[in-house]
Design a protein around this motif. Structure first.
Motif, PDB file in Angstrom:
ATOM      1  N   TRP A 117       0.830  -1.213   0.000  1.00 24.14           N
ATOM      2  CA  TRP A 117       0.000   0.000   0.000  1.00 24.14           C
ATOM      3  C   TRP A 117       0.858   1.254   0.000  1.00 24.14           C
ATOM      4  O   TRP A 117       0.537   2.240  -0.671  1.00 24.14           O
ATOM      5  N   LYS A 118       1.963   1.223   0.728  1.00 22.02           N
ATOM      6  CA  LYS A 118       2.821   2.392   0.873  1.00 22.02           C
ATOM      7  C   LYS A 118       3.288   2.933  -0.475  1.00 22.02           C
ATOM      8  O   LYS A 118       3.372   4.140  -0.683  1.00 22.02           O
ATOM      9  N   GLY A 119       3.590   2.043  -1.429  1.00 20.25           N
ATOM     10  CA  GLY A 119       4.065   2.491  -2.729  1.00 20.25           C
ATOM     11  C   GLY A 119       3.073   2.279  -3.848  1.00 20.25           C
ATOM     12  O   GLY A 119       3.420   2.411  -5.032  1.00 20.25           O
ATOM     13  N   SER A 120       1.825   1.984  -3.498  1.00 23.22           N
ATOM     14  CA  SER A 120       0.831   1.606  -4.503  1.00 23.22           C
ATOM     15  C   SER A 120       0.394   2.739  -5.428  1.00 23.22           C
ATOM     16  O   SER A 120      -0.123   2.487  -6.512  1.00 23.22           O
ATOM     17  N   GLN A 121       0.595   3.986  -5.016  1.00 25.82           N
ATOM     18  CA  GLN A 121       0.132   5.117  -5.826  1.00 25.82           C
ATOM     19  C   GLN A 121       1.277   5.923  -6.431  1.00 25.82           C
ATOM     20  O   GLN A 121       1.099   7.093  -6.787  1.00 25.82           O
ATOM     21  N   LYS A 123       2.608   5.700  -9.294  1.00 30.32           N
ATOM     22  CA  LYS A 123       2.311   6.085 -10.680  1.00 30.32           C
ATOM     23  C   LYS A 123       1.375   7.289 -10.754  1.00 30.32           C
ATOM     24  O   LYS A 123       1.264   7.939 -11.807  1.00 30.32           O
ATOM     25  N   ASN A 124       0.698   7.583  -9.653  1.00 32.12           N
ATOM     26  CA  ASN A 124      -0.197   8.738  -9.597  1.00 32.12           C
ATOM     27  C   ASN A 124       0.446   9.947  -8.928  1.00 32.12           C
ATOM     28  O   ASN A 124      -0.239  10.913  -8.567  1.00 32.12           O
ATOM     29  N   GLY A 125       1.769   9.868  -8.749  1.00 30.23           N
ATOM     30  CA  GLY A 125       2.496  11.007  -8.184  1.00 30.23           C
ATOM     31  C   GLY A 125       2.589  11.009  -6.680  1.00 30.23           C
ATOM     32  O   GLY A 125       2.969  12.019  -6.076  1.00 30.23           O
ATOM     33  N   VAL A 126       2.228   9.903  -6.016  1.00 29.62           N
ATOM     34  CA  VAL A 126       2.327   9.803  -4.557  1.00 29.62           C
ATOM     35  C   VAL A 126       3.243   8.628  -4.235  1.00 29.62           C
ATOM     36  O   VAL A 126       2.778   7.495  -4.055  1.00 29.62           O
TER      37      VAL A 126
END
Length: 258
Positions: A117-121, A123-126
């Motif tokens: 979860w920590k690195g799941s976004q 690709k969306n800039g988070v």
């Protein structure tokens, strides 16, 4: 017994008004950590003015002001039909629920994040969801003392000013007691929360905080005036819902309450 409580129109109305009051106050506290440019939001060039020696200032507001018109209206309507005691009761409950919410946020932040979860976004800039989660919800921890203090003082000021004006005007001039009480209470609220949070906690410059306080209060001033027709509409709806006799008795009892 519960069926009798729910069927009682004044009680049901208090629950509905209180629900909107609490929900909007809580939402405002959660989203209020974001500051936005009013000019750029509506598509115009930032004012770019200078105040107290600091340049590059504009009409900066906290997004917490967005749901506050509902709180303005609910406060005045509750005061009209349930008195200062009704406003005080809901204000204390709201403050307790806000404090509880921030306690839950604190516990949620300090749970260990799942690695996926920590690195799941990313690709969306988070790239770090835990850092983002902490920054958004955790930043509110700094504002809780300031916001709760401002909220309680502001609401009690509103209730007392509203009652004083009604004692003078009677049933007339709804616009006066609604608008003037809001302008007094929001002046107190804006000054307290701006300087306690932005100046002492986030260490913004005095000039920038003053600019934010002035623009924030100006916004609330305009909104309070624009909301006046809505207050009349809500009054009409409540009078029809309760019936004129019940509404008149409730307003008389509210005015007599301390």
């Amino acid at each position: 017994m519960i069926h009798n409580i729910i069927k009682d129109k004044p009680t049901r109305l208090f629950i509905i008004l209180g629900g909107f009051f609490i929900a909007n106050a809580l939402i405002a506290e959660i989203i209020g950590v974001k500051l936005f440019s009013l000019e750029q939001t509506v598509g115009i060039t930032p004012a770019n003015f200078t105040l107290l020696g600091e340049s590059g200032l504009g009409f900066t507001l906290t997004v917490g002001v967005l749901p506050w018109p509902v709180v303005f209206i609910m406060t005045d309507i509750i005061n009209e039909y349930y008195g200062v005691k009704g406003v005080r009761f809901l204000s204390i409950i709201t403050a307790c629920l806000i404090a509880f919410a921030f306690l839950v946020f604190y516990l949620a932040i300090h749970t260990h994040p799942d690695d996926f979860w920590k690195g799941s976004q990313a690709k969306n800039g988070v790239p770090d969801m835990q850092a983002a989660y902490t920054q958004i919800l955790g930043q509110g921890m700094n504002i809780i003392v300031a916001s709760l203090t401002a909220f309680l003082i502001g609401q009690l000021t509103d209730a007392l000013v509203f009652k004083k004006i009604k004692l003078i005007t009677g049933e007339k001039s709804i616009w006066m007691r609604a608008t003037v009480s809001t302008l007094f209470s929001q002046l107190v609220d804006t000054v307290v929360v701006s300087y306690m949070y932005l100046y002492f906690s986030l260490h913004f410059s005095f000039a920038r905080v003053t600019a934010i306080a002035i623009t924030g209060y100006s916004y609330k001033f305009i909104v309070a005036i624009l909301c006046t027709p809505l207050i009349y509409l809500v009054h009409i709806f409540i009078e029809k819902y309760l019936g004129k006799d019940t509404a008149a008795k409730m307003k008389e009892a509210a005015l007599k309450s301390s």
